[in-house]
Design a protein around this motif. Structure first.
Motif, PDB file in Angstrom:
ATOM      1  N   LYS A 136       0.836  -1.210   0.000  1.00 17.24           N
ATOM      2  CA  LYS A 136       0.000   0.000   0.000  1.00 17.24           C
ATOM      3  C   LYS A 136       0.867   1.255   0.000  1.00 17.24           C
ATOM      4  O   LYS A 136       0.605   2.215  -0.731  1.00 17.24           O
ATOM      5  CB  LYS A 136      -0.913  -0.018   1.224  1.00 17.24           C
ATOM      6  N   SER A 137       1.922   1.246   0.847  1.00 20.36           N
ATOM      7  CA  SER A 137       2.814   2.403   0.919  1.00 20.36           C
ATOM      8  C   SER A 137       3.527   2.624  -0.407  1.00 20.36           C
ATOM      9  O   SER A 137       3.649   3.758  -0.887  1.00 20.36           O
ATOM     10  CB  SER A 137       3.830   2.195   2.046  1.00 20.36           C
ATOM     11  N   SER A 138       3.993   1.519  -1.009  1.00 20.17           N
ATOM     12  CA  SER A 138       4.692   1.636  -2.288  1.00 20.17           C
ATOM     13  C   SER A 138       3.758   2.142  -3.383  1.00 20.17           C
ATOM     14  O   SER A 138       4.136   3.001  -4.194  1.00 20.17           O
ATOM     15  CB  SER A 138       5.278   0.271  -2.668  1.00 20.17           C
ATOM     16  N   GLU A 139       2.531   1.617  -3.399  1.00 15.33           N
ATOM     17  CA  GLU A 139       1.560   2.077  -4.393  1.00 15.33           C
ATOM     18  C   GLU A 139       1.274   3.566  -4.224  1.00 15.33           C
ATOM     19  O   GLU A 139       1.253   4.331  -5.195  1.00 15.33           O
ATOM     20  CB  GLU A 139       0.274   1.269  -4.266  1.00 15.33           C
ATOM     21  N   ALA A 140       1.046   3.977  -2.968  1.00 21.43           N
ATOM     22  CA  ALA A 140       0.743   5.388  -2.721  1.00 21.43           C
ATOM     23  C   ALA A 140       1.902   6.280  -3.138  1.00 21.43           C
ATOM     24  O   ALA A 140       1.714   7.328  -3.780  1.00 21.43           O
ATOM     25  CB  ALA A 140       0.419   5.594  -1.240  1.00 21.43           C
ATOM     26  N   LYS A 141       3.152   5.838  -2.799  1.00 22.05           N
ATOM     27  CA  LYS A 141       4.319   6.638  -3.139  1.00 22.05           C
ATOM     28  C   LYS A 141       4.503   6.716  -4.643  1.00 22.05           C
ATOM     29  O   LYS A 141       4.756   7.795  -5.206  1.00 22.05           O
ATOM     30  CB  LYS A 141       5.558   6.037  -2.490  1.00 22.05           C
ATOM     31  N   HIS A 142       4.372   5.559  -5.324  1.00 24.47           N
ATOM     32  CA  HIS A 142       4.558   5.545  -6.780  1.00 24.47           C
ATOM     33  C   HIS A 142       3.492   6.375  -7.490  1.00 24.47           C
ATOM     34  O   HIS A 142       3.790   7.119  -8.432  1.00 24.47           O
ATOM     35  CB  HIS A 142       4.534   4.102  -7.289  1.00 24.47           C
ATOM     36  N   PHE A 143       2.241   6.241  -7.025  1.00 25.67           N
ATOM     37  CA  PHE A 143       1.169   7.028  -7.643  1.00 25.67           C
ATOM     38  C   PHE A 143       1.383   8.515  -7.412  1.00 25.67           C
ATOM     39  O   PHE A 143       1.153   9.346  -8.302  1.00 25.67           O
ATOM     40  CB  PHE A 143      -0.187   6.596  -7.100  1.00 25.67           C
ATOM     41  N   ALA A 144       1.853   8.868  -6.191  1.00 23.36           N
ATOM     42  CA  ALA A 144       2.099  10.278  -5.895  1.00 23.36           C
ATOM     43  C   ALA A 144       3.234  10.819  -6.761  1.00 23.36           C
ATOM     44  O   ALA A 144       3.138  11.913  -7.343  1.00 23.36           O
ATOM     45  CB  ALA A 144       2.429  10.451  -4.407  1.00 23.36           C
ATOM     46  N   ASP A 145       4.354  10.017  -6.852  1.00 21.19           N
ATOM     47  CA  ASP A 145       5.469  10.446  -7.700  1.00 21.19           C
ATOM     48  C   ASP A 145       5.039  10.544  -9.167  1.00 21.19           C
ATOM     49  O   ASP A 145       5.448  11.483  -9.884  1.00 21.19           O
ATOM     50  CB  ASP A 145       6.631   9.455  -7.569  1.00 21.19           C
ATOM     51  N   MET A 146       4.228   9.587  -9.593  1.00 23.28           N
ATOM     52  CA  MET A 146       3.789   9.594 -10.988  1.00 23.28           C
ATOM     53  C   MET A 146       2.918  10.820 -11.279  1.00 23.28           C
ATOM     54  O   MET A 146       3.090  11.496 -12.298  1.00 23.28           O
ATOM     55  CB  MET A 146       3.012   8.304 -11.274  1.00 23.28           C
ATOM     56  N   ASP A 147       1.983  11.125 -10.351  1.00 22.59           N
ATOM     57  CA  ASP A 147       1.116  12.294 -10.555  1.00 22.59           C
ATOM     58  C   ASP A 147       1.925  13.590 -10.546  1.00 22.59           C
ATOM     59  O   ASP A 147       1.716  14.483 -11.384  1.00 22.59           O
ATOM     60  CB  ASP A 147       0.051  12.335  -9.461  1.00 22.59           C
ATOM     61  N   LYS A 148       2.878  13.664  -9.596  1.00 26.40           N
ATOM     62  CA  LYS A 148       3.699  14.874  -9.512  1.00 26.40           C
ATOM     63  C   LYS A 148       4.547  15.052 -10.761  1.00 26.40           C
ATOM     64  O   LYS A 148       4.643  16.157 -11.314  1.00 26.40           O
ATOM     65  CB  LYS A 148       4.593  14.780  -8.270  1.00 26.40           C
ATOM     66  N   GLN A 149       5.171  13.942 -11.203  1.00 29.35           N
ATOM     67  CA  GLN A 149       6.014  14.016 -12.399  1.00 29.35           C
ATOM     68  C   GLN A 149       5.180  14.332 -13.642  1.00 29.35           C
ATOM     69  O   GLN A 149       5.616  15.085 -14.524  1.00 29.35           O
ATOM     70  CB  GLN A 149       6.751  12.687 -12.579  1.00 29.35           C
ATOM     71  N   ALA A 150       3.981  13.739 -13.698  1.00 28.56           N
ATOM     72  CA  ALA A 150       3.110  14.008 -14.847  1.00 28.56           C
ATOM     73  C   ALA A 150       2.701  15.477 -14.889  1.00 28.56           C
ATOM     74  O   ALA A 150       2.666  16.107 -15.961  1.00 28.56           O
ATOM     75  CB  ALA A 150       1.882  13.108 -14.777  1.00 28.56           C
TER      76      ALA A 150
END
Length: 317
Positions: A136-150
């Protein structure tokens, strides 16, 4: 003080010899038992057995009035019967105790295995919980990084597009100006001879415009390079997203394997519960057999009592 257990052993041995018609001596007792270091120690146990034997013979003689020879023969038979019965009873008791000990050992091993499997299940549940939290933590972090980078990429691409559109507009304007200057230059060449000053001014203006055109071309190349960098950055982000999807798939595979192992462990726990119940049933059966053996011993004692009661009326007659 004499040991009751040792006295019982010596008494059983003496009764066995007496029932066989052999003469019981201290030397025989001393040779049979390794625990005795001196004849005086063995003599105490022999004396105790002898006193009990004489007391039993006297009691039987007083009650029944038999002769001394018959009393001794009768006592030998009684001793033999008692020794054999006692030996059989002890053998049955030892067998029952041995089976009970084996059942207790099996029960202990089953309980130990049950506790170990329970601890293993708890540890696996803990690992599953930790893996779920990590996922869950990894998913949240990856999604957050992906949204920020996008978002950053979208803003950068938008700015670059605006700059490119602006530069393209300026380049078009410059090209039109150059074309106009070329036209003016052609016209100026026609009147060059009559207006040299105008020609020089037109040349300077043309050189200035050419310099600006070069600068605009360089800016367009720079913005084009930035746009390529943005494209490469977008490709890197997409690669990271692919790596995240692969990592997520691996974590889901590990989670599935742990769930399978947990199911197998729960099956083993069920089997251990069955073994535990079986061991308990065997222990109860052994306890029932011990009770049955005690009942048989009580029946034998009642039989001896009945035999004595039948002999008393014959004596009175």
């Amino acid at each position: 003080m004499m040991s009751n257990n040792m006295q019982e052993r010596v008494t059983d041995y003496c009764n066995e010899l007496y029932a066989k018609g052999e003469k019981v001596t201290v030397r025989m007792i001393l040779a049979h038992f390794d625990e005795f270091e001196s004849s005086s120690t063995a003599h105490k146990y022999y004396r105790h057995w002898k006193a009990e034997m004489e007391a039993n013979e006297k009691s039987l003689y007083d009650k029944l009035g038999f002769s001394a020879d018959f009393t001794q023969i009768f006592m030998k038979e009684i001793s033999r019967f008692s020794a054999e019965a006692e030996q059989r009873y002890k053998q049955m008791r030892d067998d029952a105790v041995e089976q009970c000990d084996l059942a207790i050992q099996d029960l202990t091993r089953a309980e130990d295995r049950y506790e170990k499997q329970s601890a293993l299940v708890q540890q696996q549940n803990k690992e599953i919980t930790e893996l779920r939290e990590q996922l869950k933590s990894s998913e949240a972090k990856h999604f957050a990084d992906m949204d920020k980078q996008a978002e950053t990429n979208a803003v950068l691409v938008n700015e670059l597009r605006q700059q490119i559109e602006k530069l393209e507009t300026e380049a078009d304007s410059s090209i039109k100006t150059i074309e106009n200057l070329r036209t003016d230059h052609a016209k100026s060449e026609l009147v060059l001879e009559s207006n040299k000053e105008f020609v020089e001014e037109a040349r300077e203006r043309q050189n200035h415009l050419q310099t600006e055109n070069k600068e605009l071309t360089t800016a367009v190349a720079t913005l084009t390079a930035q746009l390529e960098g943005a494209k490469e950055l977008n490709t890197s982000i997409q690669s990271r997203l692919d790596d995240y999807s692969s990592t997520k798939a691996e974590l889901e595979t590990q989670l599935s394997q742990i769930k399978t192992e947990k199911a197998g462990t729960e099956t083993k726990l069920s089997e251990l519960n069955v073994e535990l119940n079986t061991s308990r049933a065997a222990t109860e059966s052994l306890n029932a057999r011990l009770g049955s053996l005690e009942e048989v011993n009580n029946q034998r004692e009642r039989y001896i009592t009945e035999l004595e009661s039948k002999l008393e009326p014959q004596q009175r007659e």
